[in-house]
Design a protein around this motif. Sequence first.
Motif, PDB file in Angstrom:
ATOM      1  N   MET A  79       4.813  65.579   7.195  1.00 14.23           N
ATOM      2  CA  MET A  79       5.829  64.523   7.322  1.00 14.23           C
ATOM      3  C   MET A  79       7.222  65.156   7.211  1.00 14.23           C
ATOM      4  SD  MET A  79       6.521  61.178   4.910  1.00 14.23           S
ATOM      5  CE  MET A  79       4.777  60.786   4.804  1.00 14.23           C
ATOM      6  N   ARG A  80       7.915  65.269   8.336  1.00 15.49           N
ATOM      7  CA  ARG A  80       9.257  65.840   8.307  1.00 15.49           C
ATOM      8  C   ARG A  80      10.215  64.812   7.707  1.00 15.49           C
ATOM      9  NH1 ARG A  80      12.570  69.897  10.172  1.00 15.49           N
ATOM     10  NH2 ARG A  80      14.571  69.274  11.088  1.00 15.49           N
ATOM     11  N   THR A  81      11.096  65.276   6.810  1.00 18.63           N
ATOM     12  CA  THR A  81      11.926  64.360   6.030  1.00 18.63           C
ATOM     13  C   THR A  81      13.386  64.764   6.109  1.00 18.63           C
ATOM     14  OG1 THR A  81      10.081  63.996   4.499  1.00 18.63           O
ATOM     15  CG2 THR A  81      12.290  63.385   3.736  1.00 18.63           C
ATOM     16  N   VAL A  82      14.240  63.773   6.346  1.00 17.37           N
ATOM     17  CA  VAL A  82      15.686  64.004   6.359  1.00 17.37           C
ATOM     18  C   VAL A  82      16.299  63.435   5.088  1.00 17.37           C
ATOM     19  CG1 VAL A  82      16.132  61.873   7.692  1.00 17.37           C
ATOM     20  CG2 VAL A  82      17.834  63.720   7.672  1.00 17.37           C
ATOM     21  N   GLY A  83      17.250  64.161   4.529  1.00 19.24           N
ATOM     22  CA  GLY A  83      17.975  63.697   3.358  1.00 19.24           C
ATOM     23  C   GLY A  83      19.323  63.115   3.737  1.00 19.24           C
ATOM     24  N   LEU A  84      19.700  62.021   3.094  1.00 28.05           N
ATOM     25  CA  LEU A  84      21.003  61.391   3.281  1.00 28.05           C
ATOM     26  C   LEU A  84      21.703  61.304   1.931  1.00 28.05           C
ATOM     27  CD1 LEU A  84      20.042  58.349   5.589  1.00 28.05           C
ATOM     28  CD2 LEU A  84      20.565  60.700   6.266  1.00 28.05           C
ATOM     29  N   ILE A  85      23.023  61.441   1.942  1.00 30.92           N
ATOM     30  CA  ILE A  85      23.836  61.328   0.732  1.00 30.92           C
ATOM     31  C   ILE A  85      24.702  60.088   0.904  1.00 30.92           C
ATOM     32  CG2 ILE A  85      25.596  62.428  -0.691  1.00 30.92           C
ATOM     33  CD1 ILE A  85      24.487  65.136   0.419  1.00 30.92           C
ATOM     34  N   VAL A  86      24.513  59.083   0.044  1.00 26.20           N
ATOM     35  CA  VAL A  86      25.050  57.754   0.336  1.00 26.20           C
ATOM     36  C   VAL A  86      25.619  57.084  -0.910  1.00 26.20           C
ATOM     37  CG1 VAL A  86      23.333  57.472   2.173  1.00 26.20           C
ATOM     38  CG2 VAL A  86      22.855  56.542  -0.084  1.00 26.20           C
ATOM     39  N   GLU A  87      26.403  56.033  -0.660  1.00 25.24           N
ATOM     40  CA  GLU A  87      26.830  55.113  -1.710  1.00 25.24           C
ATOM     41  C   GLU A  87      26.369  53.689  -1.400  1.00 25.24           C
ATOM     42  OE1 GLU A  87      30.695  57.076  -3.782  1.00 25.24           O
ATOM     43  OE2 GLU A  87      31.099  55.880  -1.994  1.00 25.24           O
ATOM     44  N   TYR A  88      26.314  53.337  -0.114  1.00 27.94           N
ATOM     45  CA  TYR A  88      25.849  52.015   0.319  1.00 27.94           C
ATOM     46  C   TYR A  88      26.505  50.911  -0.512  1.00 27.94           C
ATOM     47  CZ  TYR A  88      22.263  54.347   3.161  1.00 27.94           C
ATOM     48  OH  TYR A  88      21.609  55.121   4.092  1.00 27.94           O
ATOM     49  N   ASN A  89      27.823  50.840  -0.350  1.00 27.35           N
ATOM     50  CA  ASN A  89      28.611  49.933  -1.195  1.00 27.35           C
ATOM     51  C   ASN A  89      29.380  48.891  -0.365  1.00 27.35           C
ATOM     52  OD1 ASN A  89      29.742  49.046  -3.678  1.00 27.35           O
ATOM     53  ND2 ASN A  89      31.591  50.237  -3.288  1.00 27.35           N
ATOM     54  N   PRO A  90      28.667  47.998   0.363  1.00 21.96           N
ATOM     55  CA  PRO A  90      27.224  47.850   0.467  1.00 21.96           C
ATOM     56  C   PRO A  90      26.669  48.516   1.738  1.00 21.96           C
ATOM     57  CG  PRO A  90      28.282  45.928   1.396  1.00 21.96           C
ATOM     58  CD  PRO A  90      29.393  46.852   0.962  1.00 21.96           C
ATOM     59  N   PHE A  91      25.355  48.459   1.918  1.00 18.69           N
ATOM     60  CA  PHE A  91      24.696  48.954   3.136  1.00 18.69           C
ATOM     61  C   PHE A  91      25.096  48.058   4.302  1.00 18.69           C
ATOM     62  CE2 PHE A  91      21.249  49.264   6.198  1.00 18.69           C
ATOM     63  CZ  PHE A  91      20.935  50.620   6.196  1.00 18.69           C
ATOM     64  N   HIS A  92      25.656  48.657   5.365  1.00 19.27           N
ATOM     65  CA  HIS A  92      26.143  47.853   6.492  1.00 19.27           C
ATOM     66  C   HIS A  92      25.622  48.391   7.824  1.00 19.27           C
ATOM     67  CE1 HIS A  92      29.071  51.030   7.255  1.00 19.27           C
ATOM     68  NE2 HIS A  92      29.599  50.878   6.056  1.00 19.27           N
ATOM     69  N   ASN A  93      26.056  47.772   8.924  1.00 14.23           N
ATOM     70  CA  ASN A  93      25.540  48.141  10.244  1.00 14.23           C
ATOM     71  C   ASN A  93      25.846  49.592  10.608  1.00 14.23           C
ATOM     72  OD1 ASN A  93      24.565  45.543  10.543  1.00 14.23           O
ATOM     73  ND2 ASN A  93      26.276  44.837  11.794  1.00 14.23           N
ATOM     74  N   GLY A  94      27.003  50.097  10.177  1.00 13.53           N
ATOM     75  CA  GLY A  94      27.321  51.493  10.428  1.00 13.53           C
ATOM     76  C   GLY A  94      26.367  52.424   9.714  1.00 13.53           C
ATOM     77  N   HIS A  95      25.978  52.071   8.490  1.00 12.32           N
ATOM     78  CA  HIS A  95      24.990  52.863   7.755  1.00 12.32           C
ATOM     79  C   HIS A  95      23.641  52.829   8.466  1.00 12.32           C
ATOM     80  CE1 HIS A  95      27.546  51.930   3.987  1.00 12.32           C
ATOM     81  NE2 HIS A  95      27.807  53.167   4.385  1.00 12.32           N
ATOM     82  N   HIS A  96      23.270  51.654   8.975  1.00  3.59           N
ATOM     83  CA  HIS A  96      21.996  51.540   9.671  1.00  3.59           C
ATOM     84  C   HIS A  96      21.990  52.413  10.921  1.00  3.59           C
ATOM     85  CE1 HIS A  96      18.855  49.544  12.197  1.00  3.59           C
ATOM     86  NE2 HIS A  96      18.228  49.565  11.042  1.00  3.59           N
ATOM     87  N   TYR A  97      23.112  52.439  11.633  1.00  7.41           N
ATOM     88  CA  TYR A  97      23.233  53.297  12.816  1.00  7.41           C
ATOM     89  C   TYR A  97      23.079  54.771  12.419  1.00  7.41           C
ATOM     90  CZ  TYR A  97      25.483  55.910  16.595  1.00  7.41           C
ATOM     91  OH  TYR A  97      25.751  56.831  17.592  1.00  7.41           O
ATOM     92  N   HIS A  98      23.772  55.171  11.356  1.00 10.94           N
ATOM     93  CA  HIS A  98      23.688  56.556  10.896  1.00 10.94           C
ATOM     94  C   HIS A  98      22.260  56.921  10.503  1.00 10.94           C
ATOM     95  CE1 HIS A  98      23.845  59.444   7.396  1.00 10.94           C
ATOM     96  NE2 HIS A  98      24.247  60.184   8.398  1.00 10.94           N
ATOM     97  N   LEU A  99      21.578  56.019   9.811  1.00  9.33           N
ATOM     98  CA  LEU A  99      20.203  56.288   9.386  1.00  9.33           C
ATOM     99  C   LEU A  99      19.285  56.478  10.588  1.00  9.33           C
ATOM    100  CD1 LEU A  99      18.410  54.468   6.479  1.00  9.33           C
ATOM    101  CD2 LEU A  99      17.198  54.953   8.598  1.00  9.33           C
ATOM    102  N   GLN A 100      19.393  55.578  11.551  1.00  2.23           N
ATOM    103  CA  GLN A 100      18.532  55.674  12.734  1.00  2.23           C
ATOM    104  C   GLN A 100      18.832  56.932  13.541  1.00  2.23           C
ATOM    105  OE1 GLN A 100      15.910  53.681  13.430  1.00  2.23           O
ATOM    106  NE2 GLN A 100      16.353  52.748  11.437  1.00  2.23           N
ATOM    107  N   GLN A 101      20.113  57.254  13.697  1.00  2.00           N
ATOM    108  CA  GLN A 101      20.479  58.474  14.421  1.00  2.00           C
ATOM    109  C   GLN A 101      20.020  59.724  13.673  1.00  2.00           C
ATOM    110  OE1 GLN A 101      22.043  58.851  17.590  1.00  2.00           O
ATOM    111  NE2 GLN A 101      21.296  56.745  17.591  1.00  2.00           N
ATOM    112  N   SER A 102      20.047  59.679  12.346  1.00  2.00           N
ATOM    113  CA  SER A 102      19.595  60.815  11.553  1.00  2.00           C
ATOM    114  C   SER A 102      18.117  61.089  11.778  1.00  2.00           C
ATOM    115  CB  SER A 102      19.858  60.555  10.068  1.00  2.00           C
ATOM    116  OG  SER A 102      21.239  60.420   9.813  1.00  2.00           O
ATOM    117  N   LEU A 103      17.316  60.040  11.787  1.00  2.00           N
ATOM    118  CA  LEU A 103      15.890  60.206  12.084  1.00  2.00           C
ATOM    119  C   LEU A 103      15.680  60.792  13.473  1.00  2.00           C
ATOM    120  CD1 LEU A 103      14.518  56.858  10.630  1.00  2.00           C
ATOM    121  CD2 LEU A 103      13.832  59.133   9.867  1.00  2.00           C
ATOM    122  N   LYS A 104      16.482  60.312  14.426  1.00  2.00           N
ATOM    123  CA  LYS A 104      16.322  60.734  15.821  1.00  2.00           C
ATOM    124  C   LYS A 104      16.702  62.193  16.025  1.00  2.00           C
ATOM    125  CE  LYS A 104      17.896  59.577  20.513  1.00  2.00           C
ATOM    126  NZ  LYS A 104      18.744  58.655  21.298  1.00  2.00           N
TER     127      LYS A 104
END
Length: 411
Positions: A1-26
Amino acid sequence: MRTVGLIVEYNPFHNGHHYHLQQSLKITESDAVVAVMSGHFLQRGEPALLNKWTRAEMALRGGCDVVIELPVAYSTQAAEWFGYGAVALLEATGVVDALCFGSEAGDIGPLRRVARLLGHEPAAFGKLMADSLGTGASYPAAYSEAVRKFMETAGDDEAAAFPFEQPNNTLGLHYLLALERLGSAIEPFTVRREKAGYSQTNITDTQIASATAIRKLTLEAASPDGAAPFVPGSTLELLLRDHAAGRGRGSWEQYAKPLLHKLVSESADQLERYHEISEGLEHRLKKSLLTLDALAFEPLLDKLKTKRYTRTKLQRALLAILLGHSKELLSPARLREGIRYIRVLGYTPRGRELLKRMRTSAKLPILNSAAKFDDPYLELDVRATSVYALGWPDAGPRDLFRDFYEKPVTL
């Protein structure tokens, strides 16, 4: 299982964070996400809008698989130690293959070249840094100028022209410096930040806004409903839930009176012992109390701000006083020793599988609560939770020591 690490604050979690997360996986071709997330107090010296367990749930519902806490000793630091602590935790898990961070430039090449040259702190760079600080510039401005001059000397004109002063580029550089200094095999990637700047307060897009702008919306309105276009449905649900419970509007003003109590009850010599208090700031703090227009946080900050002391620098200094963070405990030598535990805030079913691997691969003990583990930085986290809880009018005794009782959030 290949795993990516993210460094976050999510204050709060928003659409830009969701985009970054999905792009990071990709772009890293990963199957799972481990997020290192700040707890109740954040990198710019601010209290979080929502408590760390709610924000961990946002992260899990937004696509993260394991959320681990960045201790407050590192989460409230400038970029160098914030980045070092977060990267060291990802390295310590033993399961993270890649790191993906957002940046204004979206180009990792110049960042990597600078990190390779500066990774072992060459004396020539130290001299340039001292010269830049000697002009009276703030630390971020002095650092960017020193990097520019150093890379010019190295003959790398592209890197010299790179906008290191932009906040996400700065953080990205320090993540890469941490990878170099730790000798980590984690592979770094970056995703360009789109449509909203890091601290942009105005909203210019129909779906993407900065966390700063979203917090402004939620703090100024009677309800967080106005954030709906800019956050996933799960985030809005949690914003509404905590708001209904009277706990969804964390801001500095809730802690102004406890802070002012410490400022008036301690001498200048006592204040000087706190982390981030230097260059006579303790005397400036005492003098500012004599001319305050109101017993509130913003008037105090207005009295303190200068070209040298940025808002962020002052917020970190005031937070160190509020939380009782001493120079000794947060010294560079102590911070360089690193974190001695991995505190899990939440996980998904896939995250459970990752945690099973971590039980054998991790370089540090894995904690589900603060109970039965003795560490000075963990004690700071417990204390931070207690101070954070005191900002809420309906907090009870259990809220003060929630770190001992709360289990990780699970989906």
